[in-house]
Design a protein around this motif. Sequence first.
Motif, PDB file in Angstrom:
ATOM      1  N   ASP A 102       0.860  -1.181   0.000  1.00 43.93           N
ATOM      2  CA  ASP A 102       0.000   0.000   0.000  1.00 43.93           C
ATOM      3  C   ASP A 102       0.896   1.230   0.000  1.00 43.93           C
ATOM      4  N   THR A 103       1.040   1.852  -1.157  1.00 45.60           N
ATOM      5  CA  THR A 103       1.968   2.981  -1.282  1.00 45.60           C
ATOM      6  C   THR A 103       1.500   4.206  -0.506  1.00 45.60           C
ATOM      7  N   ASP A 104       0.197   4.313  -0.245  1.00 40.55           N
ATOM      8  CA  ASP A 104      -0.287   5.437   0.564  1.00 40.55           C
ATOM      9  C   ASP A 104       0.255   5.343   1.983  1.00 40.55           C
ATOM     10  N   ILE A 105       0.332   4.128   2.506  1.00 34.39           N
ATOM     11  CA  ILE A 105       0.886   3.944   3.849  1.00 34.39           C
ATOM     12  C   ILE A 105       2.353   4.336   3.866  1.00 34.39           C
ATOM     13  N   VAL A 106       3.099   3.882   2.869  1.00 37.57           N
ATOM     14  CA  VAL A 106       4.525   4.211   2.801  1.00 37.57           C
ATOM     15  C   VAL A 106       4.714   5.719   2.726  1.00 37.57           C
ATOM     16  N   LYS A 107       3.951   6.380   1.869  1.00 41.38           N
ATOM     17  CA  LYS A 107       4.078   7.834   1.718  1.00 41.38           C
ATOM     18  C   LYS A 107       3.708   8.563   3.005  1.00 41.38           C
TER      19      LYS A 107
END
Length: 201
Positions: A102-107
């Motif tokens: 989940d790239t939103d979590i990473v960002k």
Amino acid sequence: MKDTFLNIEKNRRTIYALGKNVELSNDEIENLVKDAIKEAPTAFNNQSTRAIVLFGAKHDEFWDIVVNRLHDEVPNEEVYAKTVSKIDSFKAAFGTVLFFTDTDIVKSFEENVPLYADNFYDWSEQGIGIANYAFWLALTDNNLGASLQHYNPIVDELVADAFDVPANWRLRSQMPFGSIEAAAGDKDYIQDDERFRVLGK
């Protein structure tokens, strides 16, 4: 010293001859996936790993997507025939788990914990690797086989369209799994002195 876990590790192998002779129910496998991922550690407990579990026609659909997409990548029909044979071995499996980050979590962690911003992508890769391994060991403990594949990123858009994948989920790996129809070959190990150092013993 207890070695139950180490014995499961030793029994885990990459199995290419997979079949559909699986005694576990779909619900039991679904729970294995969920528990393996939920209990796998992630940096700051950010829980960035996502998964889609494919059974039956959806499993077949994924591997059809892969094999059709690969036709554009190989140099000639002879090579493509070998590619089809390889993909057919994955399609012969009982099911497939698609692993995503989940790239939103990473960002969000890059933005909210700026001191470690440069590390969160790497840490998400570690997290998904641990989740891959955790599920693989859970399969091994249940006498099932698997292999870990990486047909991303060339199938990412097609997979997103086919399975309604959220835009912020980035495909990282695919794990076909099923019954073990033929054992893996012998495994070679490099010498310990090339791999390990023990200091202060």
